[in-house]
Motif scaffolding. Structure first.
Motif, mmCIF file in Angstrom:
data_model
loop_
_atom_site.group_PDB
_atom_site.id
_atom_site.type_symbol
_atom_site.label_atom_id
_atom_site.label_comp_id
_atom_site.label_asym_id
_atom_site.label_seq_id
_atom_site.Cartn_x
_atom_site.Cartn_y
_atom_site.Cartn_z
ATOM 1 N N MET A 1 -18.835 31.366 9.208
ATOM 2 C CA MET A 1 -19.721 31.639 10.338
ATOM 3 C C MET A 1 -20.962 30.747 10.281
ATOM 4 S SD MET A 1 -20.193 33.469 13.073
ATOM 5 C CE MET A 1 -19.179 34.948 12.926
ATOM 6 N N ALA A 2 -21.486 30.543 9.082
ATOM 7 C CA ALA A 2 -22.665 29.691 8.920
ATOM 8 C C ALA A 2 -22.351 28.246 9.284
ATOM 9 C CB ALA A 2 -23.177 29.781 7.485
ATOM 10 N N ALA A 3 -21.152 27.795 8.921
ATOM 11 C CA ALA A 3 -20.751 26.426 9.258
ATOM 12 C C ALA A 3 -20.620 26.260 10.770
ATOM 13 C CB ALA A 3 -19.429 26.085 8.572
ATOM 14 N N PHE A 4 -20.016 27.235 11.426
ATOM 15 C CA PHE A 4 -19.896 27.176 12.881
ATOM 16 C C PHE A 4 -21.268 27.267 13.550
ATOM 17 C CE2 PHE A 4 -15.407 28.897 12.327
ATOM 18 C CZ PHE A 4 -14.839 27.644 12.510
ATOM 19 N N ALA B 1 -26.827 28.302 0.348
ATOM 20 C CA ALA B 1 -25.661 29.173 0.172
ATOM 21 C C ALA B 1 -24.594 28.484 -0.670
ATOM 22 C CB ALA B 1 -25.088 29.563 1.534
ATOM 23 N N LEU B 2 -24.348 27.210 -0.408
ATOM 24 C CA LEU B 2 -23.359 26.480 -1.179
ATOM 25 C C LEU B 2 -23.830 26.217 -2.601
ATOM 26 C CD1 LEU B 2 -21.955 23.881 1.392
ATOM 27 C CD2 LEU B 2 -20.996 26.079 0.697
ATOM 28 N N GLN B 3 -25.133 26.155 -2.787
ATOM 29 C CA GLN B 3 -25.685 25.976 -4.129
ATOM 30 C C GLN B 3 -25.287 27.144 -5.020
ATOM 31 O OE1 GLN B 3 -29.937 25.820 -4.210
ATOM 32 N NE2 GLN B 3 -30.065 25.585 -6.413
ATOM 33 N N ALA B 4 -25.184 28.325 -4.436
ATOM 34 C CA ALA B 4 -24.837 29.529 -5.190
ATOM 35 C C ALA B 4 -23.335 29.774 -5.215
ATOM 36 C CB ALA B 4 -25.548 30.733 -4.586
ATOM 37 N N PRO C 1 -24.638 33.210 16.577
ATOM 38 C CA PRO C 1 -26.027 33.352 16.148
ATOM 39 C C PRO C 1 -26.550 32.149 15.369
ATOM 40 C CG PRO C 1 -24.596 34.612 14.710
ATOM 41 C CD PRO C 1 -23.729 34.106 15.835
ATOM 42 N N VAL C 2 -27.851 31.995 15.378
ATOM 43 C CA VAL C 2 -28.528 31.019 14.526
ATOM 44 C C VAL C 2 -28.688 31.647 13.148
ATOM 45 C CG1 VAL C 2 -30.679 29.789 14.111
ATOM 46 C CG2 VAL C 2 -29.756 29.920 16.431
ATOM 47 N N ILE C 3 -28.104 31.055 12.135
ATOM 48 C CA ILE C 3 -28.157 31.610 10.777
ATOM 49 C C ILE C 3 -29.071 30.752 9.925
ATOM 50 C CG2 ILE C 3 -26.827 32.175 8.708
ATOM 51 C CD1 ILE C 3 -24.427 32.706 10.487
ATOM 52 N N THR C 4 -30.239 31.299 9.601
ATOM 53 C CA THR C 4 -31.218 30.559 8.797
ATOM 54 C C THR C 4 -31.528 31.273 7.482
ATOM 55 O OG1 THR C 4 -33.042 31.653 9.961
ATOM 56 C CG2 THR C 4 -32.286 29.537 10.841
ATOM 57 N N ASP C 5 -30.780 32.326 7.196
ATOM 58 C CA ASP C 5 -30.967 33.074 5.951
ATOM 59 C C ASP C 5 -29.854 32.706 4.978
ATOM 60 O OD1 ASP C 5 -32.121 35.384 4.320
ATOM 61 O OD2 ASP C 5 -30.037 36.037 4.580
ATOM 62 N N ALA C 6 -30.211 32.253 3.778
ATOM 63 C CA ALA C 6 -29.219 31.774 2.817
ATOM 64 C C ALA C 6 -28.267 32.876 2.384
ATOM 65 C CB ALA C 6 -29.922 31.177 1.595
ATOM 66 N N ARG C 7 -28.766 34.105 2.244
ATOM 67 C CA ARG C 7 -27.902 35.202 1.818
ATOM 68 C C ARG C 7 -26.861 35.508 2.885
ATOM 69 N NH1 ARG C 7 -30.643 40.558 -0.509
ATOM 70 N NH2 ARG C 7 -31.249 38.949 -2.046
ATOM 71 N N THR C 8 -27.295 35.510 4.137
ATOM 72 C CA THR C 8 -26.363 35.745 5.230
ATOM 73 C C THR C 8 -25.314 34.649 5.276
ATOM 74 O OG1 THR C 8 -28.099 36.843 6.517
ATOM 75 C CG2 THR C 8 -26.158 36.072 7.720
ATOM 76 N N ALA C 9 -25.757 33.411 5.080
ATOM 77 C CA ALA C 9 -24.824 32.281 5.082
ATOM 78 C C ALA C 9 -23.815 32.392 3.942
ATOM 79 C CB ALA C 9 -25.592 30.969 4.984
ATOM 80 N N ALA C 10 -24.287 32.785 2.759
ATOM 81 C CA ALA C 10 -23.400 32.902 1.598
ATOM 82 C C ALA C 10 -22.353 33.984 1.799
ATOM 83 C CB ALA C 10 -24.222 33.192 0.348
ATOM 84 N N ASN C 11 -22.707 35.032 2.524
ATOM 85 C CA ASN C 11 -21.765 36.122 2.769
ATOM 86 C C ASN C 11 -20.687 35.745 3.774
ATOM 87 O OD1 ASN C 11 -23.025 37.862 0.978
ATOM 88 N ND2 ASN C 11 -24.354 38.754 2.540
ATOM 89 N N ASN C 12 -20.948 34.730 4.585
ATOM 90 C CA ASN C 12 -19.950 34.288 5.567
ATOM 91 C C ASN C 12 -20.125 32.794 5.796
ATOM 92 O OD1 ASN C 12 -18.184 33.895 7.723
ATOM 93 N ND2 ASN C 12 -18.605 35.918 8.589
ATOM 94 N N LEU C 13 -19.562 32.014 4.883
ATOM 95 C CA LEU C 13 -19.733 30.567 4.938
ATOM 96 C C LEU C 13 -19.135 29.963 6.208
ATOM 97 C CD1 LEU C 13 -18.946 29.640 1.228
ATOM 98 C CD2 LEU C 13 -21.181 29.549 2.352
ATOM 99 N N TYR D 1 -14.913 22.076 0.613
ATOM 100 C CA TYR D 1 -14.381 22.220 1.971
ATOM 101 C C TYR D 1 -15.491 22.234 3.005
ATOM 102 C CZ TYR D 1 -12.161 24.101 6.098
ATOM 103 O OH TYR D 1 -11.742 24.278 7.386
ATOM 104 N N PHE D 2 -16.494 23.084 2.816
ATOM 105 C CA PHE D 2 -17.533 23.214 3.834
ATOM 106 C C PHE D 2 -18.471 22.011 3.853
ATOM 107 C CE2 PHE D 2 -16.279 27.717 3.572
ATOM 108 C CZ PHE D 2 -16.027 27.925 4.918
ATOM 109 N N TYR D 3 -18.687 21.397 2.694
ATOM 110 C CA TYR D 3 -19.482 20.169 2.695
ATOM 111 C C TYR D 3 -18.800 19.110 3.561
ATOM 112 C CZ TYR D 3 -21.227 15.649 1.268
ATOM 113 O OH TYR D 3 -21.704 14.369 1.289
ATOM 114 N N GLU D 4 -17.515 18.898 3.328
ATOM 115 C CA GLU D 4 -16.797 17.864 4.063
ATOM 116 C C GLU D 4 -16.575 18.255 5.525
ATOM 117 O OE1 GLU D 4 -13.283 17.032 1.856
ATOM 118 O OE2 GLU D 4 -14.380 16.248 0.125
ATOM 119 N N PHE D 5 -16.350 19.532 5.780
ATOM 120 C CA PHE D 5 -16.161 20.010 7.154
ATOM 121 C C PHE D 5 -17.375 19.672 8.004
ATOM 122 C CE2 PHE D 5 -16.643 23.493 10.292
ATOM 123 C CZ PHE D 5 -15.466 23.307 11.010
#
Length: 231
Positions: free
Chosen positions: A89-92, A113-116, A75-87, A124-128
């Protein structure tokens, strides 16, 4: 064990290198291995799905069948809360939709999401994403999003703390250099006091004073300007 490879296009030789990755990891760690291939278009995803067979004369010795994710099944994840709940999945999502018109929205959500988030996950996810988006317009957007000025002021995150401490050390060297050029002696105690301070605002104030003080001790004359960051 999960082995992840980002595949932007079909590349000859992967049908030989992927089986090697899987066999090597399984032999080294004695664990089951899942090869996950992240693709950015349907054609590449179809090819990456395999299976890739190793054998001869109709006999298959080894078969590699990667798990593939791409724009059609992620899925296309454009919601920060959704991204924060599954970093993860959001990265992929960011990787698979890197060529999509919505990539900026996806990366913005990931950034918020990473801000929170604090701790190792941020690094990890920044560098990934930085590594796997490098050299693309999405990669440039990601670097802008994750700049400290825009996203991390005063948040106290691990990355911000490390950044500010690094800046403070640089300013401290500047203080000592200015005093040295002006011929003002600095005792070992004062040198340690300057170089171990992690408060960037305070060290910057010392750097401003270094050009006018008559003694190194005068850097610290204004006690009200000093904070708990001084050690």
């Amino acid at each position: 064990m999960l082995a992840v490879e980002v595949q932007g296009e079909r590349k000859p030789g992967k049908e030989m290198s992927w089986p090697y990755y899987v066999s090597y990891l399984q032999s080294k760690y004695r664990l089951p291995v899942l090869l996950l291939v992240v693709c950015q278009d349907r054609r590449t995803a179809k090819w990456a799905s395999g299976p890739f067979d190793c054998g001869t004369r109709g006999w298959i010795t080894q078969r590699t069948h990667p798990m593939v994710v791409g724009p059609d099944n992620l899925p296309v994840i454009t919601d920060a809360r959704t991204a924060a709940n599954n970093l993860a999945m959001a990265a992929f999502s960011a990787l698979t939709h890197a060529r999509s018109a919505r990539i900026n929205d996806i990366l913005d959500a990931m950034g918020r999401a990473l801000q929170a988030t604090d701790g190792k996950a941020v690094d990890y996810f920044y560098e990934f994403l930085e590594i796997n988006l490098r050299g693309t317009p999405a990669g440039e957007k990601w670097r802008d999003i994750m700049s400290f000025v825009s996203y991390f002021p005063g948040r106290g995150t691990v990355r911000e703390t490390a950044y500010l401490e690094g800046e403070a050390k640089g300013e401290a060297k500047g203080v000592l250099r200015v005093l040295e050029v002006r011929g003002i002696p600095v005792t070992e105690d004062l040198r340690e006091r300057i170089t171990t301070c992690t408060d960037l605002t305070l060290v910057s104030a010392w750097l401003d004073r270094a050009g006018t003080v008559e003694r190194a001790e005068d850097l610290f004359a204004d006690r009200a300007a000093q904070t708990s960051g001084e050690r």
